[in-house]
Design an enzyme around this catalytic site. Sequence first.
Site, mmCIF file in Angstrom:
data_model
loop_
_atom_site.group_PDB
_atom_site.id
_atom_site.type_symbol
_atom_site.label_atom_id
_atom_site.label_comp_id
_atom_site.label_asym_id
_atom_site.label_seq_id
_atom_site.Cartn_x
_atom_site.Cartn_y
_atom_site.Cartn_z
ATOM 1 N N LYS A 176 3.361 4.867 1.560
ATOM 2 C CA LYS A 176 4.716 5.054 1.031
ATOM 3 C C LYS A 176 4.917 4.140 -0.173
ATOM 4 C CE LYS A 176 8.547 3.151 1.550
ATOM 5 N NZ LYS A 176 8.915 3.167 0.115
ATOM 6 N N GLU A 250 2.304 -9.209 3.538
ATOM 7 C CA GLU A 250 2.212 -10.038 2.318
ATOM 8 C C GLU A 250 3.621 -10.098 1.753
ATOM 9 O OE1 GLU A 250 -0.414 -11.559 1.511
ATOM 10 O OE2 GLU A 250 -2.065 -10.424 2.371
ATOM 11 N N CYS A 284 4.620 -12.146 -6.746
ATOM 12 C CA CYS A 284 4.866 -12.933 -5.532
ATOM 13 C C CYS A 284 4.244 -14.320 -5.630
ATOM 14 C CB CYS A 284 4.306 -12.183 -4.337
ATOM 15 S SG CYS A 284 2.598 -11.689 -4.583
ATOM 16 N N GLU A 382 13.222 -16.998 -3.957
ATOM 17 C CA GLU A 382 12.397 -16.234 -4.891
ATOM 18 C C GLU A 382 13.309 -15.463 -5.842
ATOM 19 O OE1 GLU A 382 10.138 -12.814 -3.344
ATOM 20 O OE2 GLU A 382 8.418 -13.748 -4.299
HETATM 21 P P1 NAD Z 1 11.077 -4.649 -0.602
HETATM 22 O O1 NAD Z 1 10.721 -5.406 0.612
HETATM 23 O O2 NAD Z 1 12.501 -4.293 -0.804
HETATM 24 O O3 NAD Z 1 10.272 -3.270 -0.634
HETATM 25 C C1 NAD Z 1 8.870 -3.204 -0.544
HETATM 26 C C2 NAD Z 1 8.495 -1.859 0.027
HETATM 27 O O4 NAD Z 1 8.923 -1.772 1.375
HETATM 28 C C3 NAD Z 1 9.128 -0.670 -0.656
HETATM 29 O O5 NAD Z 1 8.205 0.402 -0.612
HETATM 30 C C4 NAD Z 1 10.351 -0.375 0.206
HETATM 31 O O6 NAD Z 1 10.780 0.956 0.103
HETATM 32 C C5 NAD Z 1 9.813 -0.685 1.577
HETATM 33 N N1 NAD Z 1 10.777 -1.163 2.575
HETATM 34 C C6 NAD Z 1 11.851 -1.962 2.379
HETATM 35 N N2 NAD Z 1 12.444 -2.232 3.563
HETATM 36 C C7 NAD Z 1 11.712 -1.621 4.522
HETATM 37 C C8 NAD Z 1 11.804 -1.548 5.944
HETATM 38 N N3 NAD Z 1 12.772 -2.167 6.615
HETATM 39 N N4 NAD Z 1 10.869 -0.831 6.616
HETATM 40 C C9 NAD Z 1 9.859 -0.218 5.941
HETATM 41 N N5 NAD Z 1 9.738 -0.235 4.603
HETATM 42 C C10 NAD Z 1 10.646 -0.938 3.893
HETATM 43 O O7 NAD Z 1 10.503 -5.468 -1.822
HETATM 44 P P2 NAD Z 1 10.584 -5.102 -3.369
HETATM 45 O O8 NAD Z 1 11.870 -5.605 -3.902
HETATM 46 O O9 NAD Z 1 10.218 -3.700 -3.625
HETATM 47 O O10 NAD Z 1 9.358 -5.991 -3.908
HETATM 48 C C11 NAD Z 1 9.479 -7.302 -4.242
HETATM 49 C C12 NAD Z 1 9.032 -8.196 -3.099
HETATM 50 O O11 NAD Z 1 7.669 -7.978 -2.782
HETATM 51 C C13 NAD Z 1 9.121 -9.657 -3.465
HETATM 52 O O12 NAD Z 1 9.736 -10.391 -2.440
HETATM 53 C C14 NAD Z 1 7.670 -10.081 -3.616
HETATM 54 O O13 NAD Z 1 7.431 -11.426 -3.402
HETATM 55 C C15 NAD Z 1 6.996 -9.218 -2.645
HETATM 56 N N6 NAD Z 1 5.570 -9.112 -2.985
HETATM 57 C C16 NAD Z 1 4.656 -9.782 -2.235
HETATM 58 C C17 NAD Z 1 3.319 -9.724 -2.542
HETATM 59 C C18 NAD Z 1 2.305 -10.455 -1.726
HETATM 60 O O14 NAD Z 1 1.166 -10.056 -1.737
HETATM 61 N N7 NAD Z 1 2.664 -11.494 -0.996
HETATM 62 C C19 NAD Z 1 2.885 -8.948 -3.613
HETATM 63 C C20 NAD Z 1 3.833 -8.280 -4.371
HETATM 64 C C21 NAD Z 1 5.185 -8.368 -4.029
#
Ligand code: NAD
Length: 477
Positions: A176, A250, A284, A382
Amino acid sequence: MREHDRLFIGGEWTTPSGTGTIDVISPHTEEIIGRVPDGTPADMDAAVAAAREAFDRGPWPRMTPAERAEILGRLSAIYAERQQSMADLVTEEMGSPIGFSIFAQAAIPQMTLQYYIDLAGTFTWEEERPGMLGPVTVTREPVGVVAAIYPWNVPQFTFIMKLAPALIAGCTVVAKPSPETPLDAYLLAEWIKEAGIPDGVVNIVPGGRETGAYLVEHPGVDKVAFTGSTDAGRKIAAACGQRLRPVTLELGGKSAAIILEDADLASTIEGFKLASLMNNGEACAAQTRILAPRSRYDEVADALATMVGGLSVGDPADYTTEIGPLVARRQQERVEGYIRIGQDEGAKVIAGGLDRPHDRGWYVAPTVFGGVTNDMRIAREEIFGPVLALLSYDDEEDAVRIANDSDYGLGGSVWTADVDHGVEVARRIRTGSCGVNMYIMEPNTPFGGYKDSGLGRELGPEGLSPYLEYKAIPRPA
Ligand code: NAD
């Protein structure tokens, strides 16, 4: 305009069950550049059913790792040949500067895929161990149907980090993508089909968080691999805990870059362009807390403000651009909100601030706050944009204490003329990775976080383990 009206399920371009669509908007022009179906629970049911069928009855899990590697090698070759088109597309979708995009949004994903293909040839898939009553065969089996959910900031890298080990292990996948960046997943799906990966092994359904949550809880899923925010990670971990479903997470970070007394300032500040400001700060592992020795604080502040104030901010497709637009208006407002919070907390803007560099597009001026203390929200939360917090420390002990005083534990770096000493300091930082005079994620080394930054590791052989079940077969001597 890239218009997709189908979903990639069961190796076919299938008609979605609903009529909802997701518009993909250029962060640079604010114009619609693509449209995809908005996946529904019924679409997820179909995708999981296809992945289940491919896992339970299809050829993929029954092939040898070498056979899977051969087929994935075709995908890797296509990827290597066309990576520029992937880099261009991700830049168009989410604003990553093209110079960075070529490397991180296309080349590293392809290298990660190739790494797992190569690992298949050297990994111990099965071994004999002597037991008390006779020999024991210890074998590794694929865990099953994997739900891969990932964010928009490095969509290909975070997808391939899951897809490549899952596929080499023999798993099947339902992915997804984020609603902000579904187009690159469509391009990859075309390559997957062209490479001849069997039907149903990879299925892709774009959608929002409800669609993601539905997938996480789906009874047909065996394992969840997630990259995203810590808030979402907690919800997903809770849902997986309830079902005793294996999960890797992650999540976010607030990593520190420690400048030691003996660091060469010019090369250190130059190094922050990547370590701290990569991908417009939407990374991240970005090192957004800069820790300077009190004795060198003023000189660091001046050099950092000059570097950040001089960055070229503009069209991400332009090769001279260093900082592009943020992914969405919501992200622009969030980052500006943190700039206001920093000002309210008493930190001082020493570069950038709230003046937008461009009227059109979701740009934020790269910003540095001076005089930050580690209890401020801009040092603890963050921000996910080009905003740096400069803090001072008394001595090395104090620097290590401040770096570790964080809810997160993802990345970090130490900047010094004495690399061996830098490694010693890096060992003391409670994070999954910590560079010396640089920061990079390597396909062959584990990546992940301590504390609120996640559970488990991706990349390297460590990143293959979560996709394997270990089975012991004892028998009489
Ligand atoms: P997000 O958590 O809002 O969304 C990430 C993904 O998860 C999207 O595809 C979203 O649709 C889905 N999602 C959101 N809530 C969900 C739930 N309850 N159940 C299932 N799926 C869900 O994050 P974002 O704003 O899209 O991305 C930024 C975040 O990602 C930042 O916090 C960043 O640090 C993190 N990130 C971490 C890493 C790592 O490897 N540690 C790498 C890249 C980004």
